[in-house]
Motif scaffolding. Structure first.
Motif, mmCIF file in Angstrom:
data_model
loop_
_atom_site.group_PDB
_atom_site.id
_atom_site.type_symbol
_atom_site.label_atom_id
_atom_site.label_comp_id
_atom_site.label_asym_id
_atom_site.label_seq_id
_atom_site.Cartn_x
_atom_site.Cartn_y
_atom_site.Cartn_z
ATOM 1 N N SER A 43 -3.936 7.189 -15.543
ATOM 2 C CA SER A 43 -2.594 7.235 -16.143
ATOM 3 C C SER A 43 -1.573 8.006 -15.306
ATOM 4 C CB SER A 43 -2.666 7.838 -17.548
ATOM 5 O OG SER A 43 -3.145 9.176 -17.483
ATOM 6 N N ALA A 44 -2.013 8.770 -14.299
ATOM 7 C CA ALA A 44 -1.083 9.524 -13.450
ATOM 8 C C ALA A 44 -1.082 9.009 -12.010
ATOM 9 C CB ALA A 44 -1.449 11.008 -13.484
ATOM 10 N N SER A 45 -1.482 7.752 -11.805
ATOM 11 C CA SER A 45 -1.619 7.247 -10.431
ATOM 12 C C SER A 45 -1.111 5.819 -10.275
ATOM 13 C CB SER A 45 -3.091 7.295 -10.016
ATOM 14 O OG SER A 45 -3.269 6.749 -8.732
ATOM 15 N N THR A 46 -0.591 5.543 -9.081
ATOM 16 C CA THR A 46 -0.285 4.176 -8.649
ATOM 17 C C THR A 46 -0.944 3.919 -7.301
ATOM 18 O OG1 THR A 46 1.735 4.828 -7.484
ATOM 19 C CG2 THR A 46 1.979 4.167 -9.789
ATOM 20 N N ALA A 47 -1.921 4.728 -6.930
ATOM 21 C CA ALA A 47 -2.441 4.743 -5.559
ATOM 22 C C ALA A 47 -3.327 3.569 -5.173
ATOM 23 C CB ALA A 47 -3.214 6.039 -5.323
ATOM 24 N N PHE A 48 -3.996 2.932 -6.121
ATOM 25 C CA PHE A 48 -4.996 1.935 -5.758
ATOM 26 C C PHE A 48 -4.608 0.558 -6.247
ATOM 27 C CE2 PHE A 48 -7.061 6.011 -5.892
ATOM 28 C CZ PHE A 48 -7.718 6.020 -4.679
ATOM 29 N N GLY A 49 -4.992 -0.447 -5.458
ATOM 30 C CA GLY A 49 -4.716 -1.823 -5.822
ATOM 31 C C GLY A 49 -5.647 -2.761 -5.090
ATOM 32 N N VAL A 50 -5.595 -4.025 -5.458
ATOM 33 C CA VAL A 50 -6.404 -5.061 -4.822
ATOM 34 C C VAL A 50 -5.727 -5.461 -3.532
ATOM 35 C CG1 VAL A 50 -7.288 -7.404 -5.056
ATOM 36 C CG2 VAL A 50 -7.252 -5.877 -7.038
ATOM 37 N N SER A 51 -6.476 -5.511 -2.442
ATOM 38 C CA SER A 51 -5.910 -5.865 -1.141
ATOM 39 C C SER A 51 -6.320 -7.281 -0.756
ATOM 40 C CB SER A 51 -6.391 -4.895 -0.069
ATOM 41 O OG SER A 51 -5.849 -5.246 1.182
ATOM 42 N N ASN A 52 -5.353 -8.049 -0.283
ATOM 43 C CA ASN A 52 -5.677 -9.385 0.205
ATOM 44 C C ASN A 52 -5.795 -9.399 1.716
ATOM 45 O OD1 ASN A 52 -3.026 -9.030 0.839
ATOM 46 N ND2 ASN A 52 -2.323 -10.989 0.053
ATOM 47 N N THR A 53 -5.654 -8.249 2.359
ATOM 48 C CA THR A 53 -5.851 -8.152 3.808
ATOM 49 C C THR A 53 -6.576 -6.852 4.084
ATOM 50 O OG1 THR A 53 -3.851 -6.880 4.283
ATOM 51 C CG2 THR A 53 -3.613 -9.285 4.205
ATOM 52 N N GLY A 54 -7.141 -6.755 5.251
ATOM 53 C CA GLY A 54 -7.812 -5.516 5.638
ATOM 54 C C GLY A 54 -6.852 -4.509 6.240
ATOM 55 N N SER A 55 -5.572 -4.840 6.347
ATOM 56 C CA SER A 55 -4.652 -3.964 7.067
ATOM 57 C C SER A 55 -3.978 -2.930 6.177
ATOM 58 C CB SER A 55 -3.574 -4.806 7.752
ATOM 59 O OG SER A 55 -2.798 -5.470 6.781
ATOM 60 N N ASP A 56 -4.088 -3.038 4.872
ATOM 61 C CA ASP A 56 -3.426 -2.082 3.989
ATOM 62 C C ASP A 56 -4.471 -1.482 3.070
ATOM 63 O OD1 ASP A 56 -0.756 -2.246 1.520
ATOM 64 O OD2 ASP A 56 -1.879 -0.585 2.309
ATOM 65 N N MET A 57 -4.820 -0.233 3.310
ATOM 66 C CA MET A 57 -5.874 0.404 2.533
ATOM 67 C C MET A 57 -5.514 0.489 1.059
ATOM 68 S SD MET A 57 -7.108 3.330 5.164
ATOM 69 C CE MET A 57 -8.524 3.858 4.233
ATOM 70 N N GLY A 58 -4.234 0.530 0.728
ATOM 71 C CA GLY A 58 -3.827 0.629 -0.663
ATOM 72 C C GLY A 58 -3.728 -0.700 -1.361
ATOM 73 N N GLY A 59 -3.716 -1.794 -0.624
ATOM 74 C CA GLY A 59 -3.669 -3.111 -1.242
ATOM 75 C C GLY A 59 -2.355 -3.389 -1.931
ATOM 76 N N LEU A 60 -2.399 -4.264 -2.892
ATOM 77 C CA LEU A 60 -1.226 -4.622 -3.686
ATOM 78 C C LEU A 60 -1.120 -3.615 -4.813
ATOM 79 C CD1 LEU A 60 -1.965 -8.450 -3.774
ATOM 80 C CD2 LEU A 60 -0.415 -7.238 -2.246
ATOM 81 N N LYS A 61 -0.345 -2.593 -4.616
ATOM 82 C CA LYS A 61 -0.316 -1.474 -5.554
ATOM 83 C C LYS A 61 0.541 -1.794 -6.771
ATOM 84 C CE LYS A 61 -0.801 1.844 -1.854
ATOM 85 N NZ LYS A 61 -0.183 2.915 -1.115
ATOM 86 N N PRO A 62 0.086 -1.379 -7.947
ATOM 87 C CA PRO A 62 0.923 -1.521 -9.132
ATOM 88 C C PRO A 62 2.115 -0.569 -9.068
ATOM 89 C CG PRO A 62 -1.113 -0.380 -9.654
ATOM 90 C CD PRO A 62 -1.206 -0.806 -8.216
ATOM 91 N N ALA A 63 3.204 -0.940 -9.685
ATOM 92 C CA ALA A 63 4.436 -0.162 -9.594
ATOM 93 C C ALA A 63 4.551 0.913 -10.666
ATOM 94 C CB ALA A 63 5.643 -1.094 -9.681
ATOM 95 N N THR A 64 3.721 0.881 -11.694
ATOM 96 C CA THR A 64 3.833 1.852 -12.777
ATOM 97 C C THR A 64 2.581 2.724 -12.844
ATOM 98 O OG1 THR A 64 2.883 0.274 -14.353
ATOM 99 C CG2 THR A 64 5.284 0.319 -14.167
ATOM 100 N N LEU A 65 2.759 3.949 -13.305
ATOM 101 C CA LEU A 65 1.627 4.854 -13.482
ATOM 102 C C LEU A 65 0.608 4.211 -14.411
ATOM 103 C CD1 LEU A 65 3.478 8.262 -13.879
ATOM 104 C CD2 LEU A 65 2.165 7.474 -11.907
ATOM 105 N N GLY A 66 -0.656 4.283 -14.022
ATOM 106 C CA GLY A 66 -1.715 3.699 -14.835
ATOM 107 C C GLY A 66 -1.767 2.186 -14.748
ATOM 108 N N GLY A 67 -0.979 1.603 -13.880
ATOM 109 C CA GLY A 67 -0.927 0.146 -13.766
ATOM 110 C C GLY A 67 -2.175 -0.425 -13.120
ATOM 111 N N SER A 68 -2.227 -1.746 -13.094
ATOM 112 C CA SER A 68 -3.378 -2.424 -12.510
ATOM 113 C C SER A 68 -2.916 -3.579 -11.642
ATOM 114 C CB SER A 68 -4.310 -2.928 -13.615
ATOM 115 O OG SER A 68 -3.659 -3.896 -14.405
ATOM 116 N N SER A 69 -3.812 -4.035 -10.792
ATOM 117 C CA SER A 69 -3.568 -5.243 -10.014
ATOM 118 C C SER A 69 -4.874 -6.014 -9.959
ATOM 119 C CB SER A 69 -3.054 -4.916 -8.611
ATOM 120 O OG SER A 69 -4.032 -4.235 -7.864
ATOM 121 N N SER A 70 -4.782 -7.302 -9.756
ATOM 122 C CA SER A 70 -5.975 -8.126 -9.706
ATOM 123 C C SER A 70 -5.813 -9.179 -8.624
ATOM 124 C CB SER A 70 -6.244 -8.782 -11.058
ATOM 125 O OG SER A 70 -5.160 -9.617 -11.424
ATOM 126 N N GLY A 71 -6.914 -9.754 -8.238
ATOM 127 C CA GLY A 71 -6.889 -10.801 -7.229
ATOM 128 C C GLY A 71 -8.099 -11.689 -7.378
#
Length: 189
Positions: free
Chosen positions: A154-182
Motif C-alpha cells: 500500500s506504500a509502494s509503486t516500485a514493482f511491475g510486470v516487465s515486457n522487456t529485460g531492459s527495465d528492472m521496474g517493468g510497467l509500474k503502476p501509477a498509484t500506491l498499492g497499484g498492480s500491473s499484469s501481463g
C-alpha cells in the motif's frame, strides 16, 4: 580519475538426485560510473535503482521434488542486501512457491511470490501471481501461454510486470498499492 569500475560476480551450485533438485546461488554487484562496463550508472538496467558506488548481494536457495508424472512442487527463498549511497533502499527478502502439474501432453504452471518490505519501509512488500500453460506438440516443440500479476504494498509503486529485460521496474503502476499484469503466448522449439 574519479571513475569506479563496475563488477558483477555470480556463483551457483545445483544438486540433483532422482526426483529431488536443490540449488543455491550468490551474486555480488557493484555499480560503476559511466563507460566502465555494462553495469554502470545511467544504463537502463540500473539507473532507476542504483548510483555509482552502490553494491548489492543476492543469496538464494531453492528446491523442487518431482512426484512421478503428476506434479513438481518447488520453493525458493531469496535475500537481497545493498550498501552505498542509497544504502539499504534495496534490501528485501522474497519467498516463492510454485508447482508444475503434468496432464498428458500439457503442463500447467502456478507460482506465487511474496516479497518482504523493501529497505525496511513498511507496506512496500510486493506480491506476484503467475499462471502458465504449455502444450507439448512434439518432444522438441511446444506452444505456451502465461499470465502474471504484480501487486505493490500500500506504500509502494516500485514493482511491475516487465515486457522487456531492459527495465528492472517493468510497467509500474501509477498509484500506491497499484498492480500491473501481463500475458504472453508463443512457441518454443
Amino acid at each position: 580519475n574519479n571513475s569506479t569500475k563496475a563488477n558483477v560476480y555470480s556463483l551457483n551450485a545445483t544438486y540433483s538426485n532422482g526426483p529431488l533438485d536443490v540449488g543455491v546461488a550468490y551474486q555480488s554487484a557493484k555499480v560503476g560510473t559511466n563507460n566502465t562496463g555494462s553495469f554502470a550508472a545511467n544504463t537502463s538496467e540500473v539507473s532507476a535503482l542504483m548510483v555509482p558506488g552502490d553494491s548489492s548481494k543476492a543469496e538464494e536457495v531453492g528446491a523442487s521434488y518431482k512426484i512421478g508424472d503428476i506434479a513438481k512442487p518447488m520453493i525458493t527463498y531469496e535475500k537481497i542486501t545493498s550498501a552505498g549511497p542509497i544504502g539499504k533502499a534495496l534490501d528485501m527478502k522474497n519467498i516463492n512457491v510454485g508447482a508444475f502439474f503434468y496432464i498428458g501432453n500439457d503442463d500447467v504452471k502456478v507460482a506465487y511470490t511474496k516479497g518482504g518490505d523493501v529497505g525496511g519501509v513498511a507496506n512496500t512488500a510486493p506480491k506476484q501471481m503467475s499462471l502458465g500453460y504449455d502444450h507439448n506438440m512434439t518432444k522438441d516443440f511446444k506452444l505456451y501461454a502465461v499470465y502474471t500479476k504484480v501487486t505493490n504494498g500500500s506504500a509502494s509503486t516500485a514493482f511491475g510486470v516487465s515486457n522487456t529485460g531492459s527495465d528492472m521496474g517493468g510497467l509500474k503502476p501509477a498509484t500506491l498499492g497499484g498492480s500491473s499484469s501481463g500475458w504472453g503466448v508463443g512457441f518454443k522449439y
